[in-house]
Write an enzyme that holds these catalytic residues in place. Structure first.
Site, PDB file in Angstrom:
ATOM      1  N   MET A 199      -6.705  -5.071 -21.211  1.00 37.95           N
ATOM      2  CA  MET A 199      -5.437  -4.624 -21.794  1.00 37.95           C
ATOM      3  C   MET A 199      -5.102  -5.406 -23.052  1.00 37.95           C
ATOM      4  O   MET A 199      -4.601  -4.835 -24.023  1.00 37.95           O
ATOM      5  CB  MET A 199      -4.342  -4.774 -20.747  1.00 37.95           C
ATOM      6  CG  MET A 199      -3.308  -3.707 -20.822  1.00 37.95           C
ATOM      7  SD  MET A 199      -3.937  -2.042 -20.575  1.00 37.95           S
ATOM      8  CE  MET A 199      -3.874  -1.916 -18.804  1.00 37.95           C
ATOM      9  N   ALA A 242      -4.154 -11.417 -13.898  1.00 41.38           N
ATOM     10  CA  ALA A 242      -5.137 -10.571 -13.213  1.00 41.38           C
ATOM     11  C   ALA A 242      -6.204 -10.159 -14.224  1.00 41.38           C
ATOM     12  O   ALA A 242      -5.994 -10.265 -15.438  1.00 41.38           O
ATOM     13  CB  ALA A 242      -4.480  -9.339 -12.596  1.00 41.38           C
ATOM     14  N   PHE A 243      -7.339  -9.664 -13.718  1.00 45.28           N
ATOM     15  CA  PHE A 243      -8.439  -9.336 -14.628  1.00 45.28           C
ATOM     16  C   PHE A 243      -8.068  -8.228 -15.597  1.00 45.28           C
ATOM     17  O   PHE A 243      -8.713  -8.052 -16.624  1.00 45.28           O
ATOM     18  CB  PHE A 243      -9.698  -8.950 -13.832  1.00 45.28           C
ATOM     19  CG  PHE A 243      -9.704  -7.540 -13.322  1.00 45.28           C
ATOM     20  CD1 PHE A 243     -10.175  -6.497 -14.104  1.00 45.28           C
ATOM     21  CD2 PHE A 243      -9.215  -7.233 -12.058  1.00 45.28           C
ATOM     22  CE1 PHE A 243     -10.177  -5.180 -13.641  1.00 45.28           C
ATOM     23  CE2 PHE A 243      -9.213  -5.933 -11.587  1.00 45.28           C
ATOM     24  CZ  PHE A 243      -9.690  -4.905 -12.385  1.00 45.28           C
ATOM     25  N   LYS A 244      -7.005  -7.474 -15.282  1.00 43.62           N
ATOM     26  CA  LYS A 244      -6.586  -6.374 -16.150  1.00 43.62           C
ATOM     27  C   LYS A 244      -6.308  -6.856 -17.573  1.00 43.62           C
ATOM     28  O   LYS A 244      -6.427  -6.089 -18.527  1.00 43.62           O
ATOM     29  CB  LYS A 244      -5.322  -5.697 -15.592  1.00 43.62           C
ATOM     30  CG  LYS A 244      -5.396  -5.190 -14.168  1.00 43.62           C
ATOM     31  CD  LYS A 244      -6.340  -4.029 -14.020  1.00 43.62           C
ATOM     32  CE  LYS A 244      -6.132  -3.203 -12.746  1.00 43.62           C
ATOM     33  NZ  LYS A 244      -6.293  -3.910 -11.477  1.00 43.62           N
ATOM     34  N   ASP A 245      -5.940  -8.146 -17.712  1.00 42.31           N
ATOM     35  CA  ASP A 245      -5.653  -8.670 -19.057  1.00 42.31           C
ATOM     36  C   ASP A 245      -6.881  -8.627 -19.977  1.00 42.31           C
ATOM     37  O   ASP A 245      -6.734  -8.494 -21.184  1.00 42.31           O
ATOM     38  CB  ASP A 245      -5.164 -10.116 -18.961  1.00 42.31           C
ATOM     39  CG  ASP A 245      -3.766 -10.228 -18.368  1.00 42.31           C
ATOM     40  OD1 ASP A 245      -2.919  -9.366 -18.673  1.00 42.31           O
ATOM     41  OD2 ASP A 245      -3.525 -11.178 -17.610  1.00 42.31           O
TER      42      ASP A 245
END
Ligand code: PLP
Length: 462
Positions: A116, A110-113
């Site tokens: 993060m 997901a784009f959260k990577d």
């Protein structure tokens, strides 16, 4: 550069402290005291650079003296090394003037990577230097949690606790959080919805005794460093479509308003973005707020795009702060009303300010599923349900300006919804093919602040 709180009374901080703190002590969110512009020539010169070089140029002005140039370059390189695509954020064409920005090639899909993985590097470097340790607590609607666990697992000076709503995340999302075996990682299933989890995290930050005792750090998108990391792909996408000579618009599947707020920062830095379009599922508080001026919560309804099942959209506070001319008092009044009455009204002037940058739309459950089906048939691209919400809304805004819709997750993270729409079950990438064979480890907790705090105290010492 210094960072100030949206509520106006917390201490002013440098980048390092802003990053390690997360939420400001007055309950507000940190923002830079000014936005450093890039010139048209500097933006033009980004074209053709690697994603990592673009990231360095876009983010460097914001980090002050926290890291020297070489260190910062190395941390960026480490952050994106494990992405499964050489472009990191590749663009695909869906229609003559409609593009898809694939943000799901990171380790948890997901784009959260994007944020993060970088934050993991920045925290590790800062804590190694100071010898301090921190306790990271985060709330997740599914994807932040796995991305945070992946970024911080195994680090010596960090314990990570992720609160997710029990029974309301997909099986893949849950297993990504509950199967890592590292001792510093703790998945907590809370009885409630995402807003319950987010409220517990905020309450822990506002319990200063607990906050100082465990040295609480936050990695939700309330953390400025996360927003900053996401600014980069707006630049990378826009320059590959001809910016700064040609404007672009972005359509962003939105929950907590973090991702789209990063686009707002890119626009404030001088990137010619015509419109930033907020795309919501049937949890459409942001669409209603931008349409009517009334920000009114009415309970979360589960959807097939669970990472956007949110009513209290934290980062909207950052946009409101600018819309009210950076008046922390006005923001505090709105947030107090939200807490007391479940809503607030945006002033006419502030609403006009917001509408200059943002437009909005919503997709029903049926429209979302129909979009997955149709786009797979016509283009071969298999969308996750969140990305499908974005594509559906973007299609109502297509014009002569190129439109970029953000594809926020890999379809294999939401296989049930995708299979229902396309008839085919999307396969997990090779590196997590055994996810369903791994053992799960999770603690179930009720919506009770002291129970959660006590659990964290015990787990840290153990
Ligand atoms: C987190 C998330 C969103 C919403 O992003 P915000 O920054 O909270 O607005 C959308 N899609 C997916 C897949 C997500 O994980």
């Amino acid at each position: 550069m210094q960072y100030i709180s949206t509520r106006g009374t917390a201490p002013v901080l440098e980048f390092e402290a802003t990053m390690l703190t997360g939420l400001a002590r007055d309950g507000g969110l940190y923002l830079p005291d000014h936005i450093p512009p890039l010139t048209q020539q500097e933006i033009a010169a980004l074209a053709g650079l690697s994603y990592e070089d673009q990231a360095y140029i876009v983010m460097r002005p914001f980090i002050g003296s926290t890291f020297d140039d070489e260190t910062f370059r190395t941390l960026i390189a480490n952050a994106y090394r494990d992405f499964g695509h050489p472009a990191r954020a590749p663009l695909k064409q869906l229609a003559p003037n409609h593009f898809l920005l694939e943000l799901f090639h990171g380790p948890t899909l997901a784009f959260k990577d994007f944020a993060m993985q970088l934050i993991g590097q920045l925290f590790q470097a800062a804590l190694a230097r100071s010898g301090e340790r921190v306790t990271i607590v985060g709330a997740t609607s599914g994807d932040t949690g796995s991305a945070a666990i992946e970024a911080f697992r195994g680090l010596d000076n960090v314990d990570v606790f992720i609160l997710y709503p029990h029974g309301r995340v997909s099986d893949v999302q849950r297993r990504q959080m509950t199967t890592p075996t590292d001792a510093n990682v703790h998945a907590l299933a809370v009885d409630g919805d995402f807003d319950t989890c987010q409220a517990l995290v905020k309450d822990m930050f506002n319990d200063f005794t607990f906050r100082d005792e465990v040295r609480l750090a936050g990695v939700n998108s309330i953390n400025w460093a996360r927003v900053l990391a996401q600014v980069v792909y707006y630049f990378s996408a826009a320059v590959s479509l001809g910016a700064p000579h040609r404007p672009v618009s972005f359509c962003v599947p939105t929950g907590n308003f973090g991702d789209i707020f990063a686009g707002y920062i890119a626009r404030a830095m001088g990137l010619p973005i015509e419109k930033l379009i907020v795309a919501t599922n049937h949890n459409d508080i942001l669409h209603r707020a931008l349409s009517s001026g009334g920000y009114v919560t009415d309970g979360v309804k589960p959807s097939i795009s669970p990472s956007m099942d949110i009513q209290v959209s934290s980062n909207f506070e950052r946009a409101l702060f600018d819309a009210y001319g950076r008046d922390g008092g006005a923001v505090t009044q709105s947030m107090d009303a939200l807490k007391a009455t479940g809503g607030f009204t945006i002033s006419q002037g502030a609403l006009e300010f917001l509408r200059e940058a943002f437009a909005s739309g919503r997709a029903s459950e049926l429209e979302t599923a129909a979009t997955i089906t149709r786009i797979a048939q016509t283009t071969g691209e298999v969308l996750c349900p969140h990305s499908a919400v974005g594509v559906h809304v973007a299609e109502t805004f297509l014009s002569a300006t190129p439109m970029v819709t953000l594809a926020t997750a890999h379809p294999a993270k939401f296989p049930d919804a995708v299979e229902a729409a396309t008839g085919a079950r999307p396969a997990l990438p090779e590196r997590m093919a055994d996810l369903f064979a791994r053992e799960e480890r999770v603690t179930r907790l009720s919506n009770d602040l002291s129970a959660v705090e006590n659990h964290i105290r015990r787990a840290i010492r153990a």
